[in-house]
Scaffold this active site. Structure first.
Site, PDB file in Angstrom:
ATOM      1  N   THR A  80       0.822  -1.207   0.000  1.00  0.00           N
ATOM      2  CA  THR A  80       0.000   0.000   0.000  1.00  0.00           C
ATOM      3  C   THR A  80       0.856   1.257   0.000  1.00  0.00           C
ATOM      4  O   THR A  80       1.947   1.249   0.550  1.00  0.00           O
ATOM      5  CB  THR A  80      -0.830   0.001   1.297  1.00  0.00           C
ATOM      6  OG1 THR A  80      -1.689  -1.117   1.251  1.00  0.00           O
ATOM      7  CG2 THR A  80      -1.604   1.274   1.505  1.00  0.00           C
ATOM      8  N   GLY A  82       0.943  -3.778   4.852  1.00  0.00           N
ATOM      9  CA  GLY A  82       1.117  -5.179   5.215  1.00  0.00           C
ATOM     10  C   GLY A  82      -0.228  -5.882   5.290  1.00  0.00           C
ATOM     11  O   GLY A  82      -1.211  -5.421   4.698  1.00  0.00           O
TER      12      GLY A  82
HETATM   13  N1  ASP Z   1      -2.654  -3.385   3.815  1.00  0.00           N
HETATM   14  C1  ASP Z   1      -3.069  -3.723   2.500  1.00  0.00           C
HETATM   15  C2  ASP Z   1      -4.179  -4.713   2.563  1.00  0.00           C
HETATM   16  O1  ASP Z   1      -4.170  -5.584   3.418  1.00  0.00           O
HETATM   17  C3  ASP Z   1      -2.028  -4.247   1.607  1.00  0.00           C
HETATM   18  C4  ASP Z   1      -0.631  -3.770   1.753  1.00  0.00           C
HETATM   19  O2  ASP Z   1      -0.313  -2.897   2.496  1.00  0.00           O
HETATM   20  O3  ASP Z   1       0.232  -4.268   1.092  1.00  0.00           O
HETATM   21  O4  ASP Z   1      -5.017  -4.676   1.691  1.00  0.00           O
END
Ligand code: ASP
Length: 327
Positions: free
Chosen positions: A188, A240
């Site tokens: 993200t 994450g």
């Molecule tokens: N936090 C995001 C999600 O779980 C993805 C990411 O940060 O990579 O959709």
């Protein structure tokens, strides 16, 4: 990820860096244009944060607010087909749909959000319209798409040939095990800004976990999970595995811990400790938090090695490796 690491890196000693009180001589030309007595600070997740920070900084130089800067910043990776974890070019879900999540928030608890939005390249701008043009905070799926179209956003195919190919080859492997993070399936952009007047805002946008169940929404569009900003204290954002962040009300908790006196880095670490406690010893996933306190001090922490973040302050725009837990 290797190209991501081509950017300038710095060591992970963050606590003493940045902030309003560490002005460097070289920074005054930029600061002067913004007209700030105190200095702006922008922090954002991963190396796609570097160009995002540039755009956010530029927006403030043009006289934009912290909210304008947060939106402008994250629109850069949203529009970049080579960033395969955000917006256009993002990896699809298990059924092959690119579904996007985003939210935006200012320091006065005003916020807007969209989740599971398809075919709109800049979900962050739709989230802002939700915030500014409706009495609601969050719109999802078809309703969010209809709202976006009613506001003049263009319907576009977001699935690039590259993302389709990557998805096809990831698919078999990812079906066997929990999604791996710190590779291009899961990153993200969260971005936090303090402008020259000390106003704060944040934005968070993602295509979410690659190969997720169709309809899955992560932490990123959830106010308090993927992002939280309180102008009296500071802001935080997460990246994450979103499920783990939601379970802890992650970003709101980081802000709350700062309100109670913890330094930004320590507040990030404390929420990660809680995630470790909930999951037992075996942590095979990544979560990272970023925090920016009202006085400009910032910090980060991650469960695993590999998380980095971009900071634009009086020292320029730099990529910094986050400290991480030894588990
Ligand atoms: N936090 C995001 C999600 O779980 C993805 C990411 O940060 O990579 O959709």
């Amino acid at each position: 990820m290797s190209s991501r690491r081509n950017f300038l890196k710095r060591s992970a000693i963050l606590s003493s860096l940045g902030g309003f009180f560490s002005l460097q001589a070289g920074a005054f030309s930029l600061r002067g244009k913004i007209g700030a007595a105190t200095g702006p600070v922008i922090i954002s997740t991963w190396n796609h944060g570097l160009p995002a920070n540039e755009a956010a900084w530029q927006k403030m130089q043009e006289g934009g607010s912290a909210l304008d800067a947060a939106e402008a910043g994250v629109r850069v990776p949203e529009g970049d087909p080579n960033v395969m974890s955000v917006g256009y070019g993002g990896l699809p879900d298990a059924d092959g749909y690119v579904t996007l999540d985003a939210c935006i928030m200012d320091g006065n608890n005003q916020c807007g959000s969209v989740a599971c939005l398809e075919n709109i390249k800049h979900p962050i701008s739709v989230a802002r319209r939700v915030m500014e043009d409706t009495q609601h905070v969050m719109l999802v799926g078809e309703g969010a798409l209809e709202f976006a179209l009613s506001k003049g956003f263009k319907k576009e195919n977001l699935l690039t040939p590259r993302a389709l190919k990557a998805w096809q080859s990831y698919k078999k492997e990812l079906e066997k095990k929990r999604s791996i993070i710190n590779i291009e399936n899961h990153d993200t952009i969260g971005l936090l800004v303090i402008d020259g007047k000390g106003e704060m805002s944040g934005a968070c946008t993602t295509s979410g976990m690659a190969n997720k169940i169709h309809g899955r929404v992560g932490d990123s569009p959830i106010i308090g999970a993927g992002l939280f900003v309180d102008g009296e204290v500071g802001g935080a954002c997460a990246t994450g595995v979103g499920e783990e962040v939601i379970k802890q009300a992650g970003s709101a908790m980081v802000v709350e811990l700062m309100r109670n006196g913890m330094a930004p880095e320590e507040a990030c670490k404390e929420v990660l400790r809680r995630i470790v406690k909930t999951n037992g010893k075996k942590i095979d996933f990544q979560v990272g938090f970023l925090a920016l306190r009202k006085d400009g001090r910032y910090g980060a922490y991650a469960l695993k090695r590999g998380f980095n973040f971009a900071v634009y302050d009086s020292k320029g725009n730099n990529l910094i490796d986050s400290p991480f837990m030894k588990n």
